[in-house]
Write a protein that holds these residues in place. Sequence first.
Motif, PDB file in Angstrom:
ATOM      1  N   LEU A   1      44.946  -6.599 100.766  1.00  0.00           N
ATOM      2  CA  LEU A   1      45.648  -7.413  99.780  1.00  0.00           C
ATOM      3  C   LEU A   1      46.952  -7.920 100.387  1.00  0.00           C
ATOM      4  O   LEU A   1      47.313  -7.552 101.503  1.00  0.00           O
ATOM      5  CB  LEU A   1      45.971  -6.573  98.537  1.00  0.00           C
ATOM      6  N   SER A   2      47.670  -8.753  99.632  1.00  0.00           N
ATOM      7  CA  SER A   2      48.994  -9.166 100.080  1.00  0.00           C
ATOM      8  C   SER A   2      50.022  -8.180  99.543  1.00  0.00           C
ATOM      9  O   SER A   2      49.797  -7.504  98.544  1.00  0.00           O
ATOM     10  CB  SER A   2      49.309 -10.561  99.553  1.00  0.00           C
ATOM     11  N   VAL A   3      51.162  -8.105 100.219  1.00  0.00           N
ATOM     12  CA  VAL A   3      52.202  -7.173  99.791  1.00  0.00           C
ATOM     13  C   VAL A   3      52.602  -7.438  98.347  1.00  0.00           C
ATOM     14  O   VAL A   3      52.755  -6.515  97.549  1.00  0.00           O
ATOM     15  CB  VAL A   3      53.458  -7.310 100.666  1.00  0.00           C
ATOM     16  N   VAL A   4      52.779  -8.699  98.040  1.00  0.00           N
ATOM     17  CA  VAL A   4      53.212  -9.060  96.697  1.00  0.00           C
ATOM     18  C   VAL A   4      52.229  -8.536  95.657  1.00  0.00           C
ATOM     19  O   VAL A   4      52.636  -7.977  94.635  1.00  0.00           O
ATOM     20  CB  VAL A   4      53.317 -10.592  96.586  1.00  0.00           C
ATOM     21  N   HIS A   5      50.959  -8.686  95.961  1.00  0.00           N
ATOM     22  CA  HIS A   5      49.979  -8.256  94.964  1.00  0.00           C
ATOM     23  C   HIS A   5      49.940  -6.738  94.854  1.00  0.00           C
ATOM     24  O   HIS A   5      49.768  -6.201  93.750  1.00  0.00           O
ATOM     25  CB  HIS A   5      48.602  -8.808  95.291  1.00  0.00           C
ATOM     26  N   VAL A   6      50.095  -6.065  95.949  1.00  0.00           N
ATOM     27  CA  VAL A   6      50.159  -4.605  95.907  1.00  0.00           C
ATOM     28  C   VAL A   6      51.273  -4.182  94.956  1.00  0.00           C
ATOM     29  O   VAL A   6      51.092  -3.318  94.096  1.00  0.00           O
ATOM     30  CB  VAL A   6      50.420  -4.030  97.312  1.00  0.00           C
ATOM     31  N   ASN A   7      52.407  -4.835  95.110  1.00  0.00           N
ATOM     32  CA  ASN A   7      53.538  -4.534  94.243  1.00  0.00           C
ATOM     33  C   ASN A   7      53.148  -4.690  92.777  1.00  0.00           C
ATOM     34  O   ASN A   7      53.389  -3.800  91.955  1.00  0.00           O
ATOM     35  CB  ASN A   7      54.690  -5.479  94.591  1.00  0.00           C
ATOM     36  N   ARG A   8      52.510  -5.790  92.446  1.00  0.00           N
ATOM     37  CA  ARG A   8      52.173  -6.045  91.043  1.00  0.00           C
ATOM     38  C   ARG A   8      51.151  -5.044  90.514  1.00  0.00           C
ATOM     39  O   ARG A   8      51.259  -4.580  89.377  1.00  0.00           O
ATOM     40  CB  ARG A   8      51.649  -7.472  90.898  1.00  0.00           C
TER      41      ARG A   8
END
Lengths: 245, 245
Positions: A190-197
């Motif tokens: 996944l992308s980092v941003v999506h992991v965060n969300r």
Amino acid sequence: MHTAATPACAASELLGRRLASYALLSLADLAALHRLKAGEESHIGGDELAAAGVRLVAAGLLAETRLLSDGRRQIIALKLPGDLIREPVAPSHAIVALHPSRTIDGSAALAFLDSRRRDEPLHQAWQLAMRHEQRCLLDQIVRLGRLSAHERMAHLLLELHERLCRVGLATARGFQLRLTQDILADVLGLSVVHVNRVMQQLRREGLLTYRSGLYTLPDRAALARVAEYPLALQDLEHAGLRKAG
Amino acid sequence: MHTAATPACAASELLGRRLASYALLSLADLAALHRLKAGEESHIGGDELAAAGVRLVAAGLLAETRLLSDGRRQIIALKLPGDLIREPVAPSHAIVALHPSRTIDGSAALAFLDSRRRDEPLHQAWQLAMRHEQRCLLDQIVRLGRLSAHERMAHLLLELHERLCRVGLATARGFQLRLTQDILADVLGLSVVHVNRVMQQLRREGLLTYRSGLYTLPDRAALARVAEYPLALQDLEHAGLRKAG
DNA sequence: CGTTAGTTTGACCTGTATCAAAGCAGGTGG
DNA sequence: CCACCTGCTTTGATACAGGTCAAACTAACG
């Protein structure tokens, strides 16, 4: 790779605990394992490439990774304390230390385990451990292929928890690991941003707490339901609990 | 599972060819392998579940699959003729025949191979074969984690071609395999519809031709560039070529 | 304090999924 | 030989999960 003659680490002890989580081992077996700590210890800074041979993780966090030419990176498998690292099967794969880590030479331990007779508990434990390692690889395939981001995260957290439990580096409720969202992204595809969300959502649902490296899973059963993860250890909890490096 | 005493199949011959693609084997070794065909042969209709033990694929197409409760299916690994199928590592995994297939008991072959001394070519070939099988699993992880649909397809096609080459079931330009888009979707973690579109694109780019089970890869080098796939066999082409079941 | 590594947010974009329906074989039976 | 399945492929319209870009925020650390 800075090789140091530093005092003994708990590496073989970790391996012993891991094996003991698969079968009832005699104290003699465990002692024999501990005596193997003869291998030289190597210390590795930030992220670099470890070269050759079989190594046993003593502390820290490493990974087998594949780097694509345009910079995309896939972490194929995380290597936790107590794990055995074999030579990568392809030249395009590298073992990198995701954090300062320590490993010891694992060839003695490997030879020792492989030399046990088929009917010894130690042999069986080792077989089960390898089987479980293989299962984790296949789980990674299912995660990436058919689980949603939300499910992937839940699944991975449970896997890490189980594995850390087996080496006594987790409590029943959680574990301590310097696992950044960056790393999680590359494990989960996944992308980092999506992991965060996704992590925020899990928090909102009361399934996860995270505070500077301390992951808490307040409701493993619910997580397991989300990810269809089979909870092997109904709150297996090793006697002595400690934090991971 | 309909066990038949049908005449011998080429299963051990396929295995022999596969191993011969990794190391130079003596005729004696190959003959010894062929003589192993003693195992009983089993025939499997459409898709069902094969039970236990080690089996060697003689013909057809099988897969190790994981089925999720809501119907999503991930194919973890395709099992081609000449492949050895071991007992799944998790109860949630099943081996299914994707088409009518034949397998023979592989335990004799396995025992035979495992009993070779470390310095025999046969042992080395077997080691390399297992290593390669493991590499395919890790490749599957990278495919699903970090490759786009387009790249995934290219990568998989090259892998299948290489594997079929090694058992002599492919020509330099392509191979015959009853691989539906349905199956491809579950291997690649995509939807059937998207698999179809990706295949069309590959066709438009002149990288693929498909006609009722016959896959042709007119430009392997270009495909390899797309997928960052290392072309191991620069047009390795076994003497006798034939179509796959 | 400034620096660096990591986390969080918002706005926007795109690759793939989904749904639904229409083509196209190859096989079977009448 | 046709008519009809059934399994597979193809197409179009539409929806959404997750990616990308950019910037702000936070905390550890020398």
